[in-house]
Design a protein around this motif. Structure first.
Motif, short mmCIF file in Angstrom:
data_model
loop_
_atom_site.label_atom_id
_atom_site.label_comp_id
_atom_site.label_asym_id
_atom_site.label_seq_id
_atom_site.Cartn_x
_atom_site.Cartn_y
_atom_site.Cartn_z
N THR A 148 0.68 -1.12 -0.15
CA THR A 148 -0.03 -0.02 -0.03
C THR A 148 0.77 1.13 0.01
OG1 THR A 148 -1.70 -1.11 1.16
CG2 THR A 148 -1.85 1.26 1.24
N THR A 149 1.90 1.43 0.93
CA THR A 149 2.83 2.50 0.99
C THR A 149 3.93 2.31 -0.15
OG1 THR A 149 4.22 1.52 2.61
CG2 THR A 149 2.29 2.72 3.40
N MET A 150 3.94 1.19 -0.77
CA MET A 150 4.99 0.83 -1.49
C MET A 150 6.45 1.30 -0.97
SD MET A 150 3.31 1.86 -5.32
CE MET A 150 2.83 3.51 -4.86
N HIS A 151 6.88 0.80 0.03
CA HIS A 151 8.15 0.72 0.84
C HIS A 151 8.33 -0.27 1.58
CE1 HIS A 151 8.77 5.38 1.58
NE2 HIS A 151 7.94 5.30 0.49
N LEU A 152 9.58 -0.43 1.53
CA LEU A 152 10.27 -1.65 2.26
C LEU A 152 10.79 -1.38 3.65
CD1 LEU A 152 12.60 -4.71 0.91
CD2 LEU A 152 13.01 -3.31 2.80
N TYR A 153 10.63 -1.91 4.67
CA TYR A 153 10.98 -1.63 6.07
C TYR A 153 11.96 -2.72 6.52
CZ TYR A 153 6.87 1.48 5.33
OH TYR A 153 5.96 2.17 5.09
N ILE A 232 10.36 4.84 -9.17
CA ILE A 232 10.54 4.58 -7.89
C ILE A 232 10.72 5.67 -6.95
CG2 ILE A 232 11.69 3.33 -5.94
CD1 ILE A 232 12.66 1.14 -8.16
N GLY A 233 11.60 6.80 -7.18
CA GLY A 233 11.56 7.96 -6.77
C GLY A 233 11.75 7.88 -5.03
N THR A 234 11.04 8.66 -4.38
CA THR A 234 11.07 8.78 -3.05
C THR A 234 9.57 8.05 -2.54
OG1 THR A 234 9.91 11.00 -2.84
CG2 THR A 234 12.41 10.73 -2.79
N THR A 235 8.83 7.90 -3.52
CA THR A 235 7.26 7.50 -2.83
C THR A 235 7.09 6.09 -3.41
OG1 THR A 235 6.25 7.99 -5.09
CG2 THR A 235 6.24 9.63 -3.52
N GLY A 236 7.75 5.39 -4.15
CA GLY A 236 7.66 3.84 -4.53
C GLY A 236 6.70 3.89 -5.85
N ALA A 237 6.56 2.73 -6.49
CA ALA A 237 5.68 2.54 -7.54
C ALA A 237 5.39 1.06 -8.00
CB ALA A 237 6.42 3.24 -8.90
N ALA A 238 4.10 0.94 -8.37
CA ALA A 238 3.80 -0.27 -9.11
C ALA A 238 4.03 -0.76 -10.44
CB ALA A 238 2.20 -0.57 -8.54
N ILE A 239 5.45 -1.14 -10.80
CA ILE A 239 5.94 -1.49 -11.95
C ILE A 239 6.82 -2.45 -12.35
CG2 ILE A 239 6.36 1.33 -11.84
CD1 ILE A 239 9.40 0.60 -11.10
N SER A 240 6.64 -3.54 -11.36
CA SER A 240 7.30 -4.83 -11.76
C SER A 240 6.48 -5.89 -12.08
CB SER A 240 8.25 -5.18 -10.72
OG SER A 240 7.42 -5.78 -9.76
N PRO A 262 13.23 -13.43 8.19
CA PRO A 262 11.46 -13.34 7.70
C PRO A 262 11.62 -12.09 6.50
CG PRO A 262 11.84 -13.66 10.14
CD PRO A 262 13.27 -13.35 9.68
N ILE A 263 10.41 -12.41 5.83
CA ILE A 263 10.08 -11.29 5.06
C ILE A 263 8.55 -11.29 5.11
CG2 ILE A 263 9.97 -10.08 2.79
CD1 ILE A 263 12.66 -11.72 2.22
N ASP A 264 7.73 -10.32 5.44
CA ASP A 264 6.41 -9.98 5.38
C ASP A 264 5.84 -9.24 4.14
OD1 ASP A 264 5.97 -12.10 7.66
OD2 ASP A 264 5.25 -10.33 8.95
N VAL A 265 5.10 -9.83 3.36
CA VAL A 265 4.27 -8.79 2.36
C VAL A 265 3.24 -8.63 2.75
CG1 VAL A 265 4.22 -8.49 -0.32
CG2 VAL A 265 6.15 -9.90 0.57
N ILE A 266 2.71 -7.14 2.76
CA ILE A 266 1.55 -6.92 3.57
C ILE A 266 0.82 -5.95 2.57
CG2 ILE A 266 2.26 -7.29 5.81
CD1 ILE A 266 2.44 -4.29 6.28
N SER A 267 -0.41 -5.77 2.48
CA SER A 267 -1.38 -4.86 1.81
C SER A 267 -2.37 -4.16 2.79
CB SER A 267 -1.78 -5.31 0.66
OG SER A 267 -2.30 -4.39 -0.11
#
Length: 267
Positions: A148-153, A232-240, A262-267
């Protein structure tokens, strides 16, 4: 595996990693041509984006995970069981995956038993193994990809340390949500993919066989090209086509992430 080459497809920017017998140093890889986002004529392309790490963990809506995760490295191929003390194994957990040791995060434990995640399809596969069949360690790291935020934490010992804008799956080939992990860190197969690829146990739901490789595995890698880097810039993007793309400088900071994280992918 003998001299037979096996390939692991990373759903775009798609990488086919061909791993030969034994150590990776003796293997080869081939680069499958990626399909970057349609770009305007070069004169209209935005310049490559340099990246900075967002410093404010408070901006994230992601809950802090546990301070560490128990990790089990199999002592070769071992039996897997549907339940603790099951009368017979239901499968064999492979000792390696594409030439790398099987390093599996532990979900829960019973006396003498461990419930672990598996890297193979279907997504979310789990199995019980005997504690005596593995070597235990731990990782303080935890990765969360928020579609949703298109960020990786990235969390270290329960504290958020990185917040990176990310390229995630486009609507036609979304990045599957769920609980996964990082089985291996693979050398970069070529320009555009950054310094390395963090292979994940996440498999595309929309692509089952990328470029005749036999699978379509989600990877975390570089932006592919300068145009997508700018998107991708600073906001992220749905491109892949499902993979997680980071700016090269951000990806480089993840070199410390060990297998089994561990890696969680959430939305």
């Amino acid at each position: 595996m003998g001299l037979t080459r096996r390939r692991i497809a990373v759903a775009v920017g798609a990488v086919a990693l061909a791993v030969g017998a034994g150590a990776l140093a003796f293997g080869t890889f081939s680069l499958v041509t990626s399909q970057p986002s349609a770009a305007p004529p070069p004169a209209h392309r935005a310049p490559p984006t340099t990246t900075t790490t967002a410093p404010a963990p408070a901006a994230s809506v992601v809950s802090a995970p546990a301070a560490s995760t128990l990790v089990a490295t199999t002592n070769g191929s071992i039996p897997g069981y549907a339940a603790p003390d099951a009368p017979a194994p239901s499968m064999t957990v492979p000792g390696t995956w594409y030439g790398y040791p099987s390093v599996l995060p532990v979900i829960s434990t019973e006396p003498g038993w461990l419930y672990v995640r598996l890297a193979q399809r279907p997504n979310g596969s789990t199995i019980w193994v005997r504690q005596s069949d593995v070597t235990l360690s731990s990782t303080p790291y935890y990765i969360v990809v928020d579609l949703t935020t298109m960020h990786l934490y990235v969390f270290d010992s329960g504290t958020q340390v990185f917040d990176f804008p990310a390229g995630v799956g486009a609507p036609n080939d979304p990045t599957p949500t769920g609980h996964y992990f990082m089985p291996m860190q693979y050398p970069s197969p070529g320009p555009g993919y950054g310094p390395f690829v963090l292979v994940t146990s996440d498999h595309s739901d929309s692509i089952t066989d990328w470029e005749n490789s036999g699978d379509a595995i989600i990877g975390i890698h570089g932006p592919i090209d300068s145009y997508d880097d700018s998107l991708i810039g600073t906001t992220g993007a749905a491109i892949s086509h499902g993979c997680i793309r980071l700016h090269d400088a951000d990806l480089a900071q993840l070199s410390v992430i060990p297998a089994g994280t561990p890696i969680d992918v959430i939305s």
